[in-house]
Design a protein around this motif. Structure first.
Motif, PDB file in Angstrom:
ATOM      1  N   MET A   1       0.872  -1.034   0.011  1.00 53.76           N
ATOM      2  CA  MET A   1       0.009   0.192   0.031  1.00 53.76           C
ATOM      3  C   MET A   1       0.901   1.449   0.201  1.00 53.76           C
ATOM      4  O   MET A   1       0.392   2.193  -0.736  1.00 53.76           O
ATOM      5  CB  MET A   1      -0.819  -0.095   1.146  1.00 53.76           C
ATOM      6  CG  MET A   1      -2.047  -1.175   1.116  1.00 53.76           C
ATOM      7  SD  MET A   1      -3.004  -1.102   2.585  1.00 53.76           S
ATOM      8  CE  MET A   1      -4.094  -2.393   2.132  1.00 53.76           C
ATOM      9  N   ALA A   2       1.767   1.295   0.875  1.00 48.97           N
ATOM     10  CA  ALA A   2       2.881   2.437   0.622  1.00 48.97           C
ATOM     11  C   ALA A   2       3.548   2.824  -0.561  1.00 48.97           C
ATOM     12  O   ALA A   2       3.560   3.929  -1.000  1.00 48.97           O
ATOM     13  CB  ALA A   2       3.834   2.244   1.900  1.00 48.97           C
ATOM     14  N   ASP A   3       3.710   1.687  -1.303  1.00 46.45           N
ATOM     15  CA  ASP A   3       4.501   1.706  -2.724  1.00 46.45           C
ATOM     16  C   ASP A   3       3.288   2.368  -3.529  1.00 46.45           C
ATOM     17  O   ASP A   3       3.743   3.236  -4.327  1.00 46.45           O
ATOM     18  CB  ASP A   3       4.788   0.462  -3.131  1.00 46.45           C
ATOM     19  CG  ASP A   3       5.856  -0.022  -2.362  1.00 46.45           C
ATOM     20  OD1 ASP A   3       6.804   0.368  -2.136  1.00 46.45           O
ATOM     21  OD2 ASP A   3       5.805  -1.155  -1.788  1.00 46.45           O
ATOM     22  N   ALA A   4       2.053   2.015  -3.237  1.00 44.60           N
ATOM     23  CA  ALA A   4       0.739   2.461  -4.103  1.00 44.60           C
ATOM     24  C   ALA A   4       0.833   3.885  -3.937  1.00 44.60           C
ATOM     25  O   ALA A   4       0.418   4.524  -4.868  1.00 44.60           O
ATOM     26  CB  ALA A   4      -0.415   1.752  -3.802  1.00 44.60           C
ATOM     27  N   PHE A   5       0.819   4.281  -2.701  1.00 43.63           N
ATOM     28  CA  PHE A   5       0.584   5.928  -2.236  1.00 43.63           C
ATOM     29  C   PHE A   5       1.800   6.569  -2.930  1.00 43.63           C
ATOM     30  O   PHE A   5       1.562   7.751  -3.743  1.00 43.63           O
ATOM     31  CB  PHE A   5       0.796   6.119  -0.735  1.00 43.63           C
ATOM     32  CG  PHE A   5      -0.475   5.887  -0.128  1.00 43.63           C
ATOM     33  CD1 PHE A   5      -1.584   6.415  -0.244  1.00 43.63           C
ATOM     34  CD2 PHE A   5      -0.576   4.492   0.881  1.00 43.63           C
ATOM     35  CE1 PHE A   5      -2.638   6.038   0.435  1.00 43.63           C
ATOM     36  CE2 PHE A   5      -1.685   4.413   1.504  1.00 43.63           C
ATOM     37  CZ  PHE A   5      -2.805   5.122   1.507  1.00 43.63           C
ATOM     38  N   ASN A   6       2.918   6.086  -2.899  1.00 42.01           N
ATOM     39  CA  ASN A   6       4.151   6.767  -3.510  1.00 42.01           C
ATOM     40  C   ASN A   6       3.762   6.776  -4.943  1.00 42.01           C
ATOM     41  O   ASN A   6       4.360   7.868  -5.564  1.00 42.01           O
ATOM     42  CB  ASN A   6       5.288   6.041  -3.245  1.00 42.01           C
ATOM     43  CG  ASN A   6       6.478   6.552  -3.669  1.00 42.01           C
ATOM     44  OD1 ASN A   6       6.735   7.905  -3.734  1.00 42.01           O
ATOM     45  ND2 ASN A   6       7.310   5.830  -4.303  1.00 42.01           N
ATOM     46  N   LEU A   7       3.485   6.021  -5.882  1.00 36.97           N
ATOM     47  CA  LEU A   7       3.271   5.912  -6.999  1.00 36.97           C
ATOM     48  C   LEU A   7       2.093   6.860  -7.698  1.00 36.97           C
ATOM     49  O   LEU A   7       2.194   7.499  -8.590  1.00 36.97           O
ATOM     50  CB  LEU A   7       3.269   4.435  -7.827  1.00 36.97           C
ATOM     51  CG  LEU A   7       3.391   4.287  -9.112  1.00 36.97           C
ATOM     52  CD1 LEU A   7       4.631   4.662  -9.645  1.00 36.97           C
ATOM     53  CD2 LEU A   7       3.146   2.672  -9.542  1.00 36.97           C
ATOM     54  N   ALA A   8       0.931   6.826  -6.715  1.00 33.55           N
ATOM     55  CA  ALA A   8       0.095   7.752  -7.025  1.00 33.55           C
ATOM     56  C   ALA A   8       0.431   9.067  -7.013  1.00 33.55           C
ATOM     57  O   ALA A   8      -0.055   9.940  -7.796  1.00 33.55           O
ATOM     58  CB  ALA A   8      -1.233   7.383  -6.198  1.00 33.55           C
ATOM     59  N   ASP A   9       1.251   9.315  -6.104  1.00 40.13           N
ATOM     60  CA  ASP A   9       1.536  10.728  -5.467  1.00 40.13           C
ATOM     61  C   ASP A   9       2.567  11.243  -6.890  1.00 40.13           C
ATOM     62  O   ASP A   9       2.215  12.401  -7.299  1.00 40.13           O
ATOM     63  CB  ASP A   9       2.183  10.684  -4.241  1.00 40.13           C
ATOM     64  CG  ASP A   9       2.567  12.262  -3.918  1.00 40.13           C
ATOM     65  OD1 ASP A   9       1.707  13.043  -3.951  1.00 40.13           O
ATOM     66  OD2 ASP A   9       3.813  12.681  -3.772  1.00 40.13           O
ATOM     67  N   ALA A  10       3.166  10.309  -7.192  1.00 40.83           N
ATOM     68  CA  ALA A  10       4.078  10.615  -8.395  1.00 40.83           C
ATOM     69  C   ALA A  10       3.340  11.054  -9.512  1.00 40.83           C
ATOM     70  O   ALA A  10       3.683  11.911 -10.610  1.00 40.83           O
ATOM     71  CB  ALA A  10       5.149   9.545  -8.744  1.00 40.83           C
ATOM     72  N   ALA A  11       2.292  10.101  -9.933  1.00 38.21           N
ATOM     73  CA  ALA A  11       1.384  10.555 -11.033  1.00 38.21           C
ATOM     74  C   ALA A  11       0.661  11.951 -10.972  1.00 38.21           C
ATOM     75  O   ALA A  11       0.744  12.690 -11.958  1.00 38.21           O
ATOM     76  CB  ALA A  11       0.138   9.467 -11.315  1.00 38.21           C
ATOM     77  N   CYS A  12       0.309  12.357  -9.682  1.00 35.92           N
ATOM     78  CA  CYS A  12      -0.339  13.548  -9.484  1.00 35.92           C
ATOM     79  C   CYS A  12       0.990  14.672  -9.798  1.00 35.92           C
ATOM     80  O   CYS A  12       0.559  15.588 -10.398  1.00 35.92           O
ATOM     81  CB  CYS A  12      -0.725  13.832  -8.133  1.00 35.92           C
ATOM     82  SG  CYS A  12      -2.380  12.837  -7.971  1.00 35.92           S
ATOM     83  N   LYS A  13       1.947  14.576  -9.409  1.00 32.81           N
ATOM     84  CA  LYS A  13       3.058  15.543  -9.540  1.00 32.81           C
ATOM     85  C   LYS A  13       3.108  15.926 -10.943  1.00 32.81           C
ATOM     86  O   LYS A  13       3.521  16.786 -11.718  1.00 32.81           O
ATOM     87  CB  LYS A  13       4.324  15.112  -8.804  1.00 32.81           C
ATOM     88  CG  LYS A  13       4.075  15.193  -7.168  1.00 32.81           C
ATOM     89  CD  LYS A  13       5.520  14.926  -6.644  1.00 32.81           C
ATOM     90  CE  LYS A  13       5.681  15.180  -5.136  1.00 32.81           C
ATOM     91  NZ  LYS A  13       6.724  14.621  -4.331  1.00 32.81           N
TER      92      LYS A  13
END
Length: 281
Positions: A233-245
């Motif tokens: 889940m932590a990796d998913a948050f990180n990747l989703a945040d990268a997509a937003c940026k």
């Protein structure tokens, strides 16, 4: 591949950015898309039916009080406020058919008017050559904007290009020829052969998607992170945040409950089953 619109829905021309997962270790790409669908308030607009994707069915993944909506193998969502089209893939591709599936998906994206495709996926942490956790989990990328896969904007964000990408290497060349439908006698290599170390990355789903979208003339960027199997889940948050940026999404359009940034999908409550019975300890 057939696209079926929900009754009364239509694809919006304003949603020109397409985000989708590539299945890989830890299902991180799918989890990240889950977060983006849930947190941007994206609405279901239809589903894709492809002969190369295995069938599956489930209940609504995002709402605590489901209305009887079904979750299907390939489902399309739109968030008009964020200008996003999102595709969630919930089941694997038939073995040996990844490139054909990627071609079909690229045709759909081109026909739908998508200008930029962002592919989210994870890579096997065991294959990471150099580990640098000084700045937290690192995002890697691969872009179609240049021949060598580099992108100036991704570099400005502090991300690193996937070092293993080499368009002259036999695996990447073979994948590119498949995507372009130009496989000559000189390309007698296949991914069913005994793979060498350098052939590993071009054999992954994200590589097929990247090559096919690129061959179709679409701008495509893969955002990648290394992880291991487990609680991702932590990796998913990180990747989703990268997509937003990367897409410069307005923070006001991605907001969770009680001031949190993300709305965690209801289906995540049962990802790892119920907690253990503490009376056993």
């Amino acid at each position: 591949m057939e696209f079926v619109l929900e009754e009364g829905k239509h694809l919006s021309e304003s949603c020109s950015n397409l985000i989708l997962p590539a299945l890989s270790i830890g299902n991180v790409g799918q989890l990240a898309v889950d977060l983006l669908v849930s947190s941007t308030g994206a609405e279901t607009v239809g589903y894709l039916d492809d002969q190369f994707v295995l069938p599956c069915v489930g209940n609504d993944a995002y709402r605590p009080s489901p209305r009887g909506d079904l979750a299907l193998p390939l489902q399309a969502y739109e968030s008009s406020s964020s200008g996003l089209t999102l595709i969630q893939q919930r089941s694997p591709v038939v073995k040996g058919m990844m490139v054909e599936y990627a071609k079909n998906l690229a045709d759909f994206a081109a026909a739908s008017g998508n200008k930029h495709v962002v592919v989210l996926s994870a890579l096997d942490f065991g294959r990471l050559q150099r580990i640098d956790m000084s700045s937290g989990p690192q995002i890697y990328y691969l872009s179609s904007t240049s021949v060598d896969g580099t992108d100036d904007y991704c570099e400005q964000l502090g991300w690193k290009r996937l070092q293993e990408y080499n368009p002259a290497q036999r695996g990447w060349k073979y994948l590119s020829s498949l995507a372009e439908g130009d496989v000559g006698d000189e390309n007698n290599f296949t991914f069913e052969d005994d793979l060498e170390e350098e052939d590993y990355y071009p054999s992954l789903p994200f590589a097929a998607l990247f090559s096919c979208f690129k061959a179709r003339g679409l701008k495509v960027t893969c955002l990648l992170c290394y992880c291991s199997e487990g609680d991702n889940m932590a990796d998913a948050f990180n990747l989703a945040d990268a997509a937003c940026k990367f897409l410069r999404l307005n923070p006001d359009n991605v907001r969770g409950d009680d001031g949190e940034k993300w709305i965690v999908p209801f289906s995540w409550m049962t990802v790892y089953g119920p907690p253990p019975d503490m009376s056993m300890f």
